[in-house]
Design a protein around this motif. Sequence first.
Motif: not given
Length: 148
Positions: A20-29, A34-38, A87-90
């Motif tokens: 799997p492309n973990l960077e892509k899934w991290g970007w999607i996450y 972010g939308v759910l947190l808002v 936050g950890a992913n950022g």
Amino acid sequence: MTADTLAAPRTPYAPRRSGPNLEKWGWIYMRVSGVLLVVLIFGHLFVNLMLGEGIHGLDFAFVVGKFASPFWQWWDVLMLWLALIHGANGMRTVTNDYITHPNARRVLVWAIWLAAGFLILLGTLVVFTFDPCLGVTSDSSLWDMCQA
């Protein structure tokens, strides 16, 4: 190809790893969380600050009442999990961008994920095992409530 020619723009630099492309899934996450947190954060702020007595109604009894409801427990835990993983992913992304030494980067990324995991575990335990009567003595203002 000689040293004075450029590769075509779409030429891969290195062979792609399988899996799997973990960077892509991290970007999607990051976008989805972010939308759910808002939604979760503004819902949390609206209920805590706008309904009822507003900021003057926020006290220990208010927190006890909210944590007595499974709906609000799950709301707060979902907000906690999403925020800490977001936050950890950022921080992982910033670390990967600015730390050039591979071993230092690996250690820091591990430390970020361990800290996030520890805080998620601790926060989840606090929300689901919250007991307002723990450690209450007879001279406390909560004594009467906890005797019921």
